[in-house]
Design a protein around this motif. Structure first.
Motif, PDB file in Angstrom:
ATOM      1  N   LYS A 111      31.266 -30.642  24.688  1.00  0.00           N
ATOM      2  CA  LYS A 111      31.548 -31.992  24.185  1.00  0.00           C
ATOM      3  C   LYS A 111      30.366 -32.943  24.377  1.00  0.00           C
ATOM      4  O   LYS A 111      30.115 -33.801  23.526  1.00  0.00           O
ATOM      5  N   SER A 112      29.627 -32.830  25.478  1.00  0.00           N
ATOM      6  CA  SER A 112      28.479 -33.708  25.719  1.00  0.00           C
ATOM      7  C   SER A 112      27.356 -33.424  24.732  1.00  0.00           C
ATOM      8  O   SER A 112      26.677 -34.341  24.254  1.00  0.00           O
ATOM      9  N   ARG A 139      31.524 -34.687  36.277  1.00  0.00           N
ATOM     10  CA  ARG A 139      30.450 -33.746  35.942  1.00  0.00           C
ATOM     11  C   ARG A 139      29.590 -34.340  34.825  1.00  0.00           C
ATOM     12  O   ARG A 139      29.638 -33.900  33.674  1.00  0.00           O
ATOM     13  N   PRO A 140      28.803 -35.366  35.128  1.00  0.00           N
ATOM     14  CA  PRO A 140      27.970 -35.997  34.092  1.00  0.00           C
ATOM     15  C   PRO A 140      26.874 -35.049  33.601  1.00  0.00           C
ATOM     16  O   PRO A 140      26.224 -34.377  34.399  1.00  0.00           O
ATOM     17  N   GLU A 141      26.685 -35.014  32.277  1.00  0.00           N
ATOM     18  CA  GLU A 141      25.725 -34.078  31.681  1.00  0.00           C
ATOM     19  C   GLU A 141      24.736 -34.728  30.723  1.00  0.00           C
ATOM     20  O   GLU A 141      23.702 -34.142  30.410  1.00  0.00           O
ATOM     21  N   VAL A 182      24.379 -38.812  38.950  1.00  0.00           N
ATOM     22  CA  VAL A 182      25.123 -38.055  39.962  1.00  0.00           C
ATOM     23  C   VAL A 182      26.620 -38.290  39.777  1.00  0.00           C
ATOM     24  O   VAL A 182      27.027 -39.317  39.224  1.00  0.00           O
ATOM     25  N   PRO A 183      27.456 -37.369  40.230  1.00  0.00           N
ATOM     26  CA  PRO A 183      28.914 -37.535  40.090  1.00  0.00           C
ATOM     27  C   PRO A 183      29.446 -38.691  40.923  1.00  0.00           C
ATOM     28  O   PRO A 183      28.819 -39.144  41.884  1.00  0.00           O
ATOM     29  N   SER A 184      30.629 -39.139  40.536  1.00  0.00           N
ATOM     30  CA  SER A 184      31.320 -40.202  41.261  1.00  0.00           C
ATOM     31  C   SER A 184      32.513 -39.617  42.001  1.00  0.00           C
ATOM     32  O   SER A 184      33.202 -38.727  41.490  1.00  0.00           O
TER      33      SER A 184
END
Length: 284
Positions: A111-112, A139-141, A182-184
């Motif tokens: 999706k990203s 999971r930021p991409e 970075v993830p939250s």
């Protein structure tokens, strides 16, 4: 004749001193030069200043190729995303939609990557202003896919800790990304808060985008997206060939439809697709 002109000149001087307009002689009218008029220059809007204040991002073309962000380059490889762009614009204009979420049933559907491709395809229409906001904070991409090196944390914008321009980068004059490096740890609480929505509305007012794409978390992986969908006008569902099941698509579509409009389903990661329209690369 000379005496007459001198008399007129003296009379004119006296009337100018008294503030009375004096008609010109034909000779003076002929010598008078009217300064050229020009259109009033357009005053840049506050949104234009906001876009200009963003740091510029220059993508690494080799990285984009490796990560399959093909719409950045245009051409034949970008045609599927250009078709998606056209259909998206038709629906958003017809329904007066502006906020579109891009999500998937589960992780690893791409999706990203689809969001990034769609963003660059939209940006090739210079009259459009497009914001891409990454709300997949577990999971930021986006930053990794595009090669954004800045230490961006858009979650700090949503929580009101810092202004939007501190965690956004622009590509050109009409495409900007708000991402997270970075993830939250508390993504669900942030996304579901009324304060985060107020922050997003403030960002929209500041930058005046024509379209906002939200790279949203997978529907079946957490409650992050489910609690956010009522904020968007519609959603695109990305499924992965040979990985996403029909049941997962059905369940995800139902979840989306309870909160917003389902714009469509994108089948991603297909290894081979035979042309059914009689067109191939040589046609163009």
């Amino acid at each position: 004749m000379e005496r007459l002109q001198e008399a007129l000149s003296r009379a004119r001087d006296k009337r100018q001193e008294s503030g009375t307009a004096v008609p010109r002689t034909p000779a003076e009218k002929a010598r008078a030069v009217t300064p050229p008029t020009s259109a009033t220059p357009a005053v840049p809007s506050n949104a234009s200043y906001a876009w200009q204040s963003l740091p510029q991002f220059m993508p690494n073309e080799k990285l984009l190729k490796n990560n399959r962000v093909v719409s950045y380059f245009g051409g034949h490889a970008a045609q599927p995303f250009d078709m998606m762009r056209t259909k998206l614009l038709q629906q958003t204009k017809a329904n007066n939609w502006k906020r579109v979420a891009v999500t998937s049933p589960t992780a690893k559907c791409g999706k990203s990557t689809v969001t990034a491709n769609l963003a660059f395809s939209l940006a090739r229409q210079s009259e459009l202003r497009v914001l891409v906001i990454e709300i997949d904070m577990r999971r930021p991409e986006i930053a990794n896919i595009l090669g954004i090196k800045e230490n961006l944390a858009f979650e700090r914008v949503l929580s009101g800790q810092e202004p939007a321009e501190a965690h956004m980068v622009a590509y050109g004059n009409n495409l900007a990304f708000g991402t997270n490096r970075v993830p939250s740890a508390n993504s669900s609480e942030i996304l579901h808060s009324a304060f985060a929505r107020e922050q997003l509305i403030a960002v929209e007012k500041k930058f005046e985008p024509d379209l906002v794409l939200f790279d949203a978390p997978p529907i079946l992986a957490s409650d992050d997206t489910i609690g956010f969908l009522d904020f968007v006008d519609s959603a695109i569902l990305v499924a992965a060939a040979e990985m996403t099941s029909i049941d997962e698509v059905d369940i995800t579509e139902t979840e989306i439809a309870t909160a917003t409009n389902v714009m469509g389903v994108v089948l991603n990661k297909t290894r081979y697709s035979k042309s059914t329209y009689g067109y191939d690369q040589s046609y163009y």
